[in-house]
Write an enzyme that holds these catalytic residues in place. Structure first.
Site, PDB file in Angstrom:
ATOM      1  N   LYS A 249     -11.128  -3.751   6.645  1.00  0.00           N
ATOM      2  CA  LYS A 249     -11.471  -2.864   5.414  1.00  0.00           C
ATOM      3  C   LYS A 249     -11.297  -1.506   5.754  1.00  0.00           C
ATOM      4  CE  LYS A 249     -14.147  -2.906   1.085  1.00  0.00           C
ATOM      5  NZ  LYS A 249     -14.091  -1.670   0.855  1.00  0.00           N
ATOM      6  N   ARG A 254      -8.508   3.627  -1.570  1.00  0.00           N
ATOM      7  CA  ARG A 254      -7.327   2.645  -2.304  1.00  0.00           C
ATOM      8  C   ARG A 254      -6.275   3.635  -2.885  1.00  0.00           C
ATOM      9  NH1 ARG A 254      -7.791  -2.584  -3.828  1.00  0.00           N
ATOM     10  NH2 ARG A 254      -5.625  -3.508  -4.094  1.00  0.00           N
ATOM     11  N   ARG A 269      -6.933   4.333  -7.008  1.00  0.00           N
ATOM     12  CA  ARG A 269      -7.037   2.795  -7.504  1.00  0.00           C
ATOM     13  C   ARG A 269      -7.251   2.651  -8.798  1.00  0.00           C
ATOM     14  NH1 ARG A 269     -12.562  -0.072  -5.714  1.00  0.00           N
ATOM     15  NH2 ARG A 269     -12.275  -1.112  -7.698  1.00  0.00           N
ATOM     16  N   GLU A 294      -4.062   2.014   2.080  1.00  0.00           N
ATOM     17  CA  GLU A 294      -5.379   2.851   2.241  1.00  0.00           C
ATOM     18  C   GLU A 294      -5.011   4.258   2.742  1.00  0.00           C
ATOM     19  OE1 GLU A 294      -9.710   2.515   1.764  1.00  0.00           O
ATOM     20  OE2 GLU A 294      -7.826   1.339   1.226  1.00  0.00           O
ATOM     21  N   LYS A 417     -13.999  -9.420   0.211  1.00  0.00           N
ATOM     22  CA  LYS A 417     -14.548  -8.395   0.964  1.00  0.00           C
ATOM     23  C   LYS A 417     -15.728  -8.988   1.813  1.00  0.00           C
ATOM     24  CE  LYS A 417     -16.602  -5.614  -2.843  1.00  0.00           C
ATOM     25  NZ  LYS A 417     -16.385  -4.453  -3.550  1.00  0.00           N
TER      26      LYS A 417
END
Length: 564
Positions: A249, A254, A269, A294, A417
């Protein structure tokens, strides 16, 4: 404005998600175009007025009210819009014919020149009552603060569509058909960037009066798929490691990189276009499709800490020097479209295979593949999570089912996540400031510090969440009982070696900062515990914090330096 003001007022006083949905749905159903469209744009953050600044509003009210009185009132209330709404004095002989409509306000502000805005706002404030003034000022400054996300507003819009409209049987004798089915919020998100405020075509579709707006514009944004936080005790016993791909992550932002039909765009995002701030990234991308990934600063192929990327965020333009010092790129982890084909319904395993092929053939170093993490068990993966080899640029792990399609929203099960445990320090409360909205009567924004070698406190961060409503009341009372000085709306709280309130602060990261006296800045600090039991002298030191920063920058494991 009256109906919009009533909506904002009720939303600000409503905590329930479902109740907020009903309030917005009912407003959108009852309010005609274009008022409801402008209201929806305001609720989703898609309506801004560049010429209406808080300083202009202060100038207007100080022209009608003694500035000292206004300052005292603002200090007490803690919210500019609420203060002005309550304090604004209309001329004694002024008798407005009517209150302005929402669309009237929006149209005038969108057309107005900078020098005309103050007079417009003053006229509307004269014509409105306090609740309407408050709504007007929240609208023009963009600071609604009513606890409603853009997605929740779109969900409410989806709810105005009838579940079905029955049609008569056709001449061939078939049974009656239904022309409409319920709309999901993802259906609205799919077309959101193809419609413009005040959304007349969107509402026409939702009410069955027109066809759905086409989502097929090249370069469009696709609604993102989000992960849910994993519950280790509950979820892992039900899951098989073989069913899930694991990847880092990344500690960036994002993004969705899109190049279609000659249109190239980079979205956050939430669907905000950020292409202008990253021209080097856009020039370095060469493919036909849409990539989910990312955005980070990449040095020698390695992701840099978030602080490096932060130097380039929220800029309308960027120069060559900044781009050279902070070269950005995209770590790709999903492929949503390729060569005109929508891939979102395919399983992750197939999308991943196509993504690998695309990245392998891609020139330059602006697009790289987010690598998978090899693991055999949840225990082995947990050890990697606690001490990742990639260091500061990873804030945990993502788990994604190999057979999962790309679904808009946050479905439970396909993606998880698993964030690393936060850093923790013990700090001493130094300053407090009133909050906004529902918290405007409480001191809820807290500046905290740690001890230096000289035995003084130096501020290292500010937190305004992490505590319950009951704890907020206790903190507010402590601030009021132990205030030693005031600086405008800020109170200085007694904080000495032998007296002070210790707060356990959790945070996601640290970075060096020349703008802060301590030399460091925290990422996402929040109050994790109030240490009523702990003497102030036992809080952490600046040396502790700098040692933690050195460990983070060297790629070391998670360190909690709270002293017990």
């Amino acid at each position: 404005m009256r109906a919009f003001a009533e909506l904002l007022d009720r939303l600000s006083l409503t905590a329930s998600r479902n109740a907020k949905l009903v309030l917005v749905r009912d407003y959108l159903k009852a309010t005609p175009d274009p008022d409801r469209g402008w209201a929806l744009a305001a609720l989703t953050g898609d309506l801004t007025f560049t010429a209406a600044k808080p300083a202009l509003i202060r100038k207007a009210v100080e022209g009608r009210v003694d500035p000292v009185l206004f300052g005292w009132s603002y200090d007490y209330v803690g919210d500019l819009a609420e203060t002005v709404a309550l304090l604004w004095p209309s001329p004694a002989d002024y008798r407005p014919n009517r209150e302005p409509e929402l669309a009237e306000v929006v149209d005038a502000l969108l057309r107005a020149k900078r020098g005309e805005v103050q007079l417009l706002i003053e006229g509307w404030l004269d014509a409105l009552k306090p609740k309407g003034r408050w709504a007007l000022l929240k609208l023009v400054t963009g600071g609604l603060r009513i606890g409603l996300s853009a997605r929740l507003a779109k969900t409410a819009a989806a709810m105005i569509r009838p579940a079905a409209i029955a049609q008569p049987p056709d001449p061939e004798g078939d049974e009656a058909q239904t022309a409409l089915t319920a709309v999901d919020v993802s259906d609205i998100e799919e077309v959101w960037h193809a419609v413009d405020p005040p959304y007349a075509d969107l509402f026409a579709w939702l009410e069955g009066r027109a066809e759905r707006p086409s989502p097929d514009a090249p370069g469009r944004f696709r609604p993102v798929m989000l992960a849910v936080a994993i519950d280790e005790a509950v979820d892992f016993p039900k899951l098989s490691p073989a069913d899930y791909a694991a990847e880092w992550k990344w500690d960036g932002i994002r993004v969705q990189a899109v190049r279609e039909g000659g249109v190239a765009r980079l979205y956050s995002r939430t669907g905000d276009e950020i292409s202008a701030a990253f021209p080097d990234v856009m020039e370095g991308l060469d493919f036909d499709g849409a990539i989910d990934g990312e955005l980070l600063v990449l040095r020698d192929g390695r992701p840099a800490p978030f602080g490096d990327l932060q130097q380039r965020l929220n800029r309308k333009a960027v120069d060559a020097k900044l781009m050279a010092a902070h070269p950005a790129g995209v770590l790709a982890y999903d492929l949503l479209a390729w060569n005109g084909e929508d891939l979102r319904a395919l399983p992750l395993a197939e999308r991943r295979a196509r993504l690998e092929a695309l990245v392998d053939a891609h020139p330059g170093d602006r697009l790289r593949l987010s690598p998978l993490v090899d693991y055999a068990s949840w225990e082995a993966l947990g050890r990697l999570r606690a001490d990742p080899p990639v260091g500061a640029a990873a804030e945990g792990l993502m788990l994604k089912r190999w057979d999962s399609p790309y679904l808009a929203g946050r479905p439970k099960g396909p993606w998880f996540k698993w964030k690393r445990d936060p850093h923790v320090i013990d700090a001493v409360l130094m300053y407090a400031q009133r909050g906004h909205g529902k918290r405007s009567s409480f001191y809820s924004d807290y500046t905290f510090g740690v001890w230096t070698d000289e035995g003084a406190l130096t501020p290292v961060g500010k937190a305004y969440f992490g505590f319950t409503d009951e704890e907020l009341k206790q903190l507010d009372k402590f601030v009021r009982d132990h205030t030693v000085d005031r600086f405008g709306p800020v109170r200085s709280v007694r904080a000495e070696r032998d007296f002070g309130l210790v707060l356990e602060i959790a945070f996601e990261g640290l970075q060096r900062s020349s703008r802060h006296k301590s030399g460091v800045a925290m990422r996402f600090p929040r109050v994790s515990r109030i240490r009523w039991d702990k003497p102030a002298r036992e809080a952490n030191t600046l040396d502790d914090v700098m040692d933690l920063l050195d460990a983070i920058e060297s790629g070391g494991g998670r360190i909690a330096v709270a002293s017990g």
